[in-house]
Enzyme design. Structure first.
Site, PDB file in Angstrom:
ATOM      1  N   CYS A 266      49.680 -48.953  32.300  1.00  0.00           N
ATOM      2  CA  CYS A 266      49.603 -50.420  32.309  1.00  0.00           C
ATOM      3  C   CYS A 266      51.008 -50.981  32.463  1.00  0.00           C
ATOM      4  O   CYS A 266      51.933 -50.518  31.793  1.00  0.00           O
ATOM      5  CB  CYS A 266      48.974 -50.923  31.013  1.00  0.00           C
ATOM      6  SG  CYS A 266      48.822 -52.717  30.941  1.00  0.00           S
ATOM      7  N   LEU A 267      51.145 -51.980  33.312  1.00  0.00           N
ATOM      8  CA  LEU A 267      52.467 -52.600  33.515  1.00  0.00           C
ATOM      9  C   LEU A 267      52.963 -53.268  32.234  1.00  0.00           C
ATOM     10  O   LEU A 267      54.166 -53.473  32.078  1.00  0.00           O
ATOM     11  CB  LEU A 267      52.405 -53.613  34.659  1.00  0.00           C
ATOM     12  CG  LEU A 267      52.113 -53.013  36.042  1.00  0.00           C
ATOM     13  CD1 LEU A 267      51.908 -54.121  37.069  1.00  0.00           C
ATOM     14  CD2 LEU A 267      53.239 -52.079  36.477  1.00  0.00           C
TER      15      LEU A 267
ATOM     16  N   HIS B  44      39.797 -52.199  33.470  1.00  0.00           N
ATOM     17  CA  HIS B  44      41.102 -52.360  32.820  1.00  0.00           C
ATOM     18  C   HIS B  44      41.569 -53.824  32.926  1.00  0.00           C
ATOM     19  O   HIS B  44      42.039 -54.399  31.937  1.00  0.00           O
ATOM     20  CB  HIS B  44      42.091 -51.400  33.501  1.00  0.00           C
ATOM     21  CG  HIS B  44      43.505 -51.494  33.043  1.00  0.00           C
ATOM     22  ND1 HIS B  44      44.160 -50.464  32.394  1.00  0.00           N
ATOM     23  CD2 HIS B  44      44.433 -52.481  33.162  1.00  0.00           C
ATOM     24  CE1 HIS B  44      45.402 -50.827  32.126  1.00  0.00           C
ATOM     25  NE2 HIS B  44      45.606 -52.048  32.587  1.00  0.00           N
ATOM     26  N   GLU B  45      41.412 -54.420  34.108  1.00  0.00           N
ATOM     27  CA  GLU B  45      41.879 -55.808  34.300  1.00  0.00           C
ATOM     28  C   GLU B  45      41.011 -56.809  33.546  1.00  0.00           C
ATOM     29  O   GLU B  45      41.528 -57.771  32.964  1.00  0.00           O
ATOM     30  CB  GLU B  45      41.897 -56.171  35.793  1.00  0.00           C
ATOM     31  CG  GLU B  45      42.749 -55.290  36.688  1.00  0.00           C
ATOM     32  CD  GLU B  45      44.150 -55.033  36.166  1.00  0.00           C
ATOM     33  OE1 GLU B  45      44.664 -55.855  35.397  1.00  0.00           O
ATOM     34  OE2 GLU B  45      44.722 -53.981  36.505  1.00  0.00           O
TER      35      GLU B  45
ATOM     36  N   GLY C  88      47.050 -53.120  39.941  1.00  0.00           N
ATOM     37  CA  GLY C  88      46.282 -54.258  39.462  1.00  0.00           C
ATOM     38  C   GLY C  88      47.155 -55.135  38.590  1.00  0.00           C
ATOM     39  O   GLY C  88      48.206 -54.692  38.110  1.00  0.00           O
TER      40      GLY C  88
ATOM     41  N   HIS D  70      42.030 -57.110  30.053  1.00  0.00           N
ATOM     42  CA  HIS D  70      43.187 -57.999  29.845  1.00  0.00           C
ATOM     43  C   HIS D  70      42.743 -59.450  29.646  1.00  0.00           C
ATOM     44  O   HIS D  70      43.332 -60.189  28.855  1.00  0.00           O
ATOM     45  CB  HIS D  70      44.133 -57.951  31.048  1.00  0.00           C
ATOM     46  CG  HIS D  70      45.110 -56.814  31.054  1.00  0.00           C
ATOM     47  ND1 HIS D  70      46.052 -56.649  30.060  1.00  0.00           N
ATOM     48  CD2 HIS D  70      45.316 -55.802  31.936  1.00  0.00           C
ATOM     49  CE1 HIS D  70      46.788 -55.564  30.351  1.00  0.00           C
ATOM     50  NE2 HIS D  70      46.354 -55.032  31.471  1.00  0.00           N
TER      51      HIS D  70
ATOM     52  N   GLN E 277      48.906 -61.131  31.802  1.00  0.00           N
ATOM     53  CA  GLN E 277      50.124 -60.293  31.818  1.00  0.00           C
ATOM     54  C   GLN E 277      51.345 -61.068  32.298  1.00  0.00           C
ATOM     55  O   GLN E 277      52.477 -60.670  32.020  1.00  0.00           O
ATOM     56  CB  GLN E 277      49.927 -59.068  32.737  1.00  0.00           C
ATOM     57  CG  GLN E 277      48.916 -58.074  32.208  1.00  0.00           C
ATOM     58  CD  GLN E 277      48.785 -56.894  33.141  1.00  0.00           C
ATOM     59  OE1 GLN E 277      48.035 -56.952  34.118  1.00  0.00           O
ATOM     60  NE2 GLN E 277      49.506 -55.828  32.880  1.00  0.00           N
TER      61      GLN E 277
END
Ligand code: GNR
Ligand code: NI
Length: 167
Positions: free
Chosen positions: A91-92, A133-134, A46, A137, A51
């Site tokens: 997480c990236l 999660h997204e 994702g 963000h 991000q």
């Protein structure tokens, strides 16, 4: 298409609340395509626009093993949550850190697709976790915010150390 640089915790730009997309036009579709390419290259399941330093309510997801199920959710809203589940998340923007987080087990989400059409869909398991999660963000929230201050401090130090090694 282009691969976009990903911001890392504790970058303050990850804390900015993202703005709704007013019209799903070609520039938004280009952002979606660049985000998908960036997510696949990372690789991740994702990616949210903040991000990659774009303050818009756009997320992409693909939980398949073979890049076969790209999803794009514009202005997503969770309209129903059911149950509780704990899953290990990464997480990236917080590379190499994996911790358990509690989320709703099932969610129903309403969003615009890449044609600007309103869609409603229910999700569970990994997809439900990823959607939550997204969307976090988009609110400037990271999964490490659910952990204790002590754990967050340790993560900050570990990432500092990795950065010093690679700089
Ligand atoms: O690639 C990712 N894996 C992942 C695993 C468990 C829970 C959430 C995620 S999302 C993450 C990519 C990312 O950082 N998206 O914002
Ligand atoms: Ni993330």
């Amino acid at each position: 298409m282009a691969i976009l640089p990903i911001l890392h915790f504790p970058d303050p730009r990850l804390r900015i609340k993202a703005q709704p997309v007013e019209r799903v036009d070609d520039s938004v579709r280009k952002l979606v395509d660049d985000m998908l390419e960036t997510m696949y290259e990372a690789p991740g399941i994702g990616l949210a626009a903040p991000q990659v330093n774009v303050s818009k309510r756009v997320i992409v997801i693909d939980i398949s093993d073979d890049k076969s199920s790209p999803l794009c959710l514009i202005n997503p809203e969770i309209i129903r949550r059911d149950g509780i589940e704990e899953m290990e998340e990464g997480c990236l923007s917080v590379p190499s850190i994996f911790e358990k987080v509690e989320r709703a087990r099932q969610v129903t989400v309403r969003f615009l697709d890449r044609d600007g059409k309103s869609v409603e869909t229910a999700a569970d398991e990994l997809l439900a976790v990823c959607i939550q999660h997204e969307i976090d963000h988009l609110e400037g929230k990271l999964f490490v915010d659910y952990l204790s201050e002590l754990k967050r401090q340790r993560i900050r130090k570990k990432l500092d150390k990795i950065r010093r090694r690679t700089m």
